[in-house]
Design a protein around this motif. Structure first.
Motif, mmCIF file in Angstrom:
data_model
loop_
_atom_site.group_PDB
_atom_site.id
_atom_site.type_symbol
_atom_site.label_atom_id
_atom_site.label_comp_id
_atom_site.label_asym_id
_atom_site.label_seq_id
_atom_site.Cartn_x
_atom_site.Cartn_y
_atom_site.Cartn_z
ATOM 1 N N ALA A 42 1.016 -1.185 -0.092
ATOM 2 C CA ALA A 42 0.022 -0.044 0.123
ATOM 3 C C ALA A 42 1.009 1.219 0.010
ATOM 4 O O ALA A 42 1.942 1.204 0.414
ATOM 5 N N PHE A 43 0.298 2.426 -0.280
ATOM 6 C CA PHE A 43 0.821 3.698 -0.406
ATOM 7 C C PHE A 43 1.243 4.106 1.141
ATOM 8 O O PHE A 43 0.246 4.076 2.082
ATOM 9 N N ASP A 44 2.361 4.396 1.396
ATOM 10 C CA ASP A 44 2.790 5.067 2.500
ATOM 11 C C ASP A 44 2.910 6.538 2.458
ATOM 12 O O ASP A 44 3.929 7.009 2.021
ATOM 13 N N SER A 45 1.989 7.427 2.888
ATOM 14 C CA SER A 45 1.856 8.744 2.641
ATOM 15 C C SER A 45 2.885 9.500 3.354
ATOM 16 O O SER A 45 3.599 10.508 2.716
ATOM 17 N N ALA A 46 3.368 8.932 4.529
ATOM 18 C CA ALA A 46 4.460 9.882 5.357
ATOM 19 C C ALA A 46 5.954 9.651 4.574
ATOM 20 O O ALA A 46 6.798 10.599 4.838
#
Length: 225
Positions: A42-46
Motif C-alpha cells: 500500500a502507499f505510505d503517505s509519510a
C-alpha cells in the motif's frame, strides 16, 4: 526438520506465527485474517512511497535440501507489483523461487541464483495459470543434484546442478546453502529502463487508496536432512 504453517487453521494464531516467522519490514503489513496469511502492498503517505510486506522463517527454520510446498494467490494485479515465494540463504544469498509480476498475472516465473548473483536471464515462465484469481499449490523439490518446480502437481521446470557449471569461475552456480522460506510483496521503485522495471513493468498505481494483497493458506517444508 519438517514443519508446517497452516494459516487457514483457526488455531494458528499470533503465537504460532511468531514461532515460525519474522517480519522483516516496517511497518508490518503481514497479518493473519480471512483464513490466510495476508501480505499487503500500500502507499505510505509519510514516506511518499509504496511499502510492502516480507516475512522469513530464517531465524526459526533453516534447512538444506527438501521440498517446499505453499498454497498461494498472487497479489500482482497491477504492473510493477511483485510477489515472491523463495527459499533463501541470508548468509550466502542463494535463492530458489517462484515469482509473480503484475506485468503478466497469468504467469508464474521460476528462478534461482547462487551466492547473491541475481540474474534475470535465469527466469523461466510457466503460463496459462490464473495466479491472481485462484489459489494454486506451488512446490520446489531441492536436492544436491537438481531442483524441480511444480504447479498444482505439474512439473514446470527442472534444473540440474551439472548444467550450472561456470567455466570462468570453475564452480557450479547452484544454490546449495541452508535456507529459510521467504514470502513477500513489493513494488518497483526503480527508474524507467532498469532491469527491475523491465521485469516488473512498473510503476504501480495507488489511485484511490489501492492496496494489493498476496494470500497464503499454508506453507510446508519437508526436510531431506
Amino acid at each position: 526438520m519438517s514443519w508446517t504453517a497452516n494459516f487457514d487453521n483457526p488455531d494458528y494464531g499470533s503465537s504460532a506465527f511468531d514461532a515460525d516467522w519474522t517480519s522483516l519490514l516496517t511497518p508490518n503489513r503481514a497479518a493473519l485474517r480471512d483464513n490466510a496469511l495476508v501480505l499487503e502492498l500500500a502507499f505510505d503517505s509519510a514516506r511518499n512511497v509504496g511499502t510492502g510486506a516480507q516475512v522469513s522463517s530464517h531465524d526459526k527454520h533453516t534447512e538444506q535440501y527438501g521440498e517446499l510446498t505453499a498454497v498461494v494467490k498472487s497479489g500482482a494485479t497491477h504492473t510493477g507489483v511483485a510477489c515472491v515465494l523463495a527459499l533463501q540463504s541470508q548468509e550466502t544469498r542463494d535463492e530458489i523461487s517462484f515469482e509473480w509480476v503484475g506485468k503478466d498475472p497469468a504467469c508464474v516465473q521460476t528462478n534461482y541464483s547462487a551466492k547473491g548473483a541475481a540474474d534475470f536471464t535465469t527466469m523461466v515462465p510457466a503460463s496459462g495459470i490464473d495466479t491472481t484469481v485462484d489459489f494454486h499449490t506451488y512446490a520446489i523439490r531441492w536436492t544436491p543434484e537438481e531442483i524441480t518446480w511444480r504447479v498444482d502437481g505439474r512439473p514446470v521446470r527442472t534444473l540440474r546442478r551439472a548444467d550450472t557449471w561456470d567455466a570462468t569461475s570453475r564452480t557450479h552456480k547452484y544454490p546449495d546453502s541452508a535456507a529459510g522460506v521467504e514470502l513477500s510483496i513489493w513494488d518497483d521503485p526503480s527508474t524507467a529502463g532498469s532491469a527491475v522495471t523491465d521485469w516488473a513493468g512498473g510503476p504501480v498505481s495507488y489511485a484511490e487508496g489501492a492496496t494489493y494483497s498476496m494470500l497464503v493458506r499454508s506453507v510446508t517444508f519437508t526436510s531431506y536432512s
